[in-house]
Write an enzyme that holds these catalytic residues in place. Structure first.
Site, PDB file in Angstrom:
ATOM      1  CB  ALA A 182      47.891  46.689   3.751  1.00 27.28           C
ATOM      2  CG  ASN A 213      43.072  54.236   1.677  1.00 28.91           C
ATOM      3  OD1 ASN A 213      43.858  54.527   1.183  1.00 28.91           O
ATOM      4  ND2 ASN A 213      42.232  54.816   2.320  1.00 28.91           N
ATOM      5  CB  SER A 232      44.679  43.773   3.504  1.00 20.33           C
ATOM      6  OG  SER A 232      44.446  43.244   4.624  1.00 20.33           O
ATOM      7  N   GLY A 233      44.128  40.751   3.155  1.00 20.77           N
ATOM      8  CA  GLY A 233      43.154  39.433   3.014  1.00 20.77           C
ATOM      9  C   GLY A 233      41.430  39.826   3.179  1.00 20.77           C
ATOM     10  CG  HIS A 234      40.251  43.275   5.673  1.00 21.91           C
ATOM     11  ND1 HIS A 234      39.875  44.637   5.975  1.00 21.91           N
ATOM     12  CD2 HIS A 234      41.289  43.879   6.099  1.00 21.91           C
ATOM     13  CE1 HIS A 234      40.108  45.330   5.966  1.00 21.91           C
ATOM     14  NE2 HIS A 234      41.158  45.019   6.650  1.00 21.91           N
ATOM     15  CB  CYS A 274      42.024  54.932  10.003  1.00 21.04           C
ATOM     16  SG  CYS A 274      41.772  53.599   8.869  1.00 21.04           S
TER      17      CYS A 274
HETATM   18  C1  PLP Z   1      43.091  48.876   4.126  1.00 29.12           C
HETATM   19  C2  PLP Z   1      43.951  49.298   4.362  1.00 29.12           C
HETATM   20  C3  PLP Z   1      45.296  49.569   4.717  1.00 29.12           C
HETATM   21  C4  PLP Z   1      45.290  48.742   6.322  1.00 29.12           C
HETATM   22  O1  PLP Z   1      45.366  47.038   5.640  1.00 29.12           O
HETATM   23  P1  PLP Z   1      45.302  45.948   7.020  1.00 29.12           P
HETATM   24  O2  PLP Z   1      44.954  45.190   6.630  1.00 29.12           O
HETATM   25  O3  PLP Z   1      43.449  46.736   7.836  1.00 29.12           O
HETATM   26  O4  PLP Z   1      45.861  46.187   8.430  1.00 29.12           O
HETATM   27  C5  PLP Z   1      46.366  49.983   4.570  1.00 29.12           C
HETATM   28  N1  PLP Z   1      46.403  50.451   3.023  1.00 29.12           N
HETATM   29  C6  PLP Z   1      45.588  50.985   2.191  1.00 29.12           C
HETATM   30  C7  PLP Z   1      45.436  51.248   1.043  1.00 29.12           C
HETATM   31  C8  PLP Z   1      44.498  50.519   3.012  1.00 29.12           C
HETATM   32  O5  PLP Z   1      43.127  50.108   2.074  1.00 29.12           O
END
Ligand code: PLP
Length: 382
Positions: A74, A157, A205-207, A329
């Site tokens: 993401a 998040n 994002s996958g994870h 982060c």
């Molecule tokens: C985790 C997250 C990201 C970053 O995603 P990555 O795949 O780890 O780069 C960006 N935006 C939100 C809202 C997130 O929760």
């Protein structure tokens, strides 16, 4: 989890589902060919599974395969969307320079926005209402013929708050402004259909949905012009150079399939566990819920605790719990999201995000409640 720590930090990342790992397995060493190698059969096989995965993932979002660009996650998708739109506007000699976002966006939106603000664009960063929701009247007032892009996330998040995407999409459409949505916390967790919501660009994002780390995608509506942010090859329609990570793409497709399959039941179950944890918190006294009163992800609970100091609180909790204090982060800094809701730095530091996931149980939530209760007894006595 090993080490006796109860993991309640699924919004930071999720474990890769064993069925996802299994689906990826053949594509590492057996069927390892480059999907861009169109002159031999192994390459064509790899290209076919990429196309199959792309179609399945896009389909879950109500989109066509052509609308999906794979990238590393993401953060990258947000950078491609935001900087890609801005640079495309410059390239075509357009005059729109205003960018709008919400102060509670993830840093992977805020930082590219701030970068552009230092390169000839104007950034309007809207303060949320105290419950975390965007003020639509403020958004409407900020939209102008000079506005190029609005970026508002689907689900926060940290506090789980769900923004009114359809209303935002409508306002953007009226002014012919592009709408980017960071859907990292929403895809696989909510029934998100970008086309119906008026979203032009969607990152995920996958994870964050029980898939592998290092893979994500940007959905791009037809006709949206983007300038590539990574040059070096014609992969992904020239928008993102680099050999495609076939196993990760297969894994993302499997993760999306599994997430869609149990999404509703999982949401209902986790909301029940989350509500039980919140009841427990309320009984401890001096705890307020961040984002209270707004629609929220079913697996998120974010609280601020009065009468304790943030560092001591988290030092005590981490012996037994894996939870977060705002964003993973921003090391050391109290959450910018909680401060945007009006919490002081000290209140923001003395906050806890519990985020539940597919393998969370009633016992996990019970333990979290017990640990919190014991910790507050000790800290409040001291
Ligand atoms: C985790 C997250 C990201 C970053 O995603 P990555 O795949 O780890 O780069 C960006 N935006 C939100 C809202 C997130 O929760």
């Amino acid at each position: 989890m090993a080490s006796g720590v109860t993991y309640l930090d699924y919004q930071s990342t999720t474990p890769c589902d064993p069925a996802v790992v299994e689906a990826m397995a053949p594509w590492w060493s057996d069927a390892f060919a480059n999907p861009a190698s169109r002159l031999h059969r192994p390459g064509l096989t790899a290209a076919a599974v990429v196309q199959q995965s792309r179609t399945a993932i896009a389909g879950a979002l109500g989109l066509t395969a052509e609308e999906l660009i794979f990238c590393s996650g993401a953060s990258e998708a947000n950078n491609l969307a935001i900087k890609g739109v801005a640079e495309a506007e410059l390239r075509r000699g357009g005059t729109r320079r205003r960018l709008i976002c919400l102060a509670t966006e993830h840093r992977a939106v805020l930082d590219p926005m701030r970068y552009l603000a230092g390169h000839g664009f104007e950034l309007v960063c809207l303060a949320p209402q105290p419950n975390g929701l965007i003020d639509l009247q403020q958004l409407e007032a900020a939209l102008s013929p000079e506005t190029l892009l609005v970026s508002v996330m689907a689900a926060n998040n940290e506090i789980g708050v769900l923004q009114p995407l359809e209303a935002i999409g409508q306002l953007c459409r009226q002014q012919q402004v592009l709408f980017h949505c960071d859907g990292a916390q929403a895809v696989g967790h909510l029934p998100l259909q970008p086309r119906a919501l008026g979203i032009d660009l969607l990152s995920f994002s996958g994870h964050k949905l029980y898939g592998p780390k290092g893979i994500g995608a940007l959905a791009i509506a037809p006709g949206v012009d983007l300038a590539p942010q990574q040059h070096g090859g014609s992969q992904e329609r020239g928008l993102r150079a680099g050999t495609l990570p076939v196993p990760l793409i297969v894994g993302l497709a499997k993760a999306v399939e599994l997430a869609e399959a149990d999404r509703e039941a999982r949401g209902l179950r986790l909301a029940g566990l989350r509500d039980a944890l919140w009841q427990r918190c309320q009984a401890l006294g001096g705890i307020q819920r961040n984002g209270a009163g707004a629609p929220c992800l079913p697996h998120n609970l974010n609280i601020s605790i009065a009468g304790v100091e943030g560092t001591a609180l988290h030092q005590a909790l981490r012996r037994s719990l894996a939870v977060s204090s705002g964003s993973a982060c921003a090391a050391g800094e109290p959450s910018h999201v909680l401060q945007a809701l009006g919490r002081s730095r000290l209140e923001a530091a003395a906050s806890v995000r519990f985020s539940l996931g597919r393998s969370s149980s009633g016992a996990d939530v019970q333990r979290a409640g017990d640990v919190l209760e014991d910790t507050l007894k000790t800290l409040r006595r001291a």
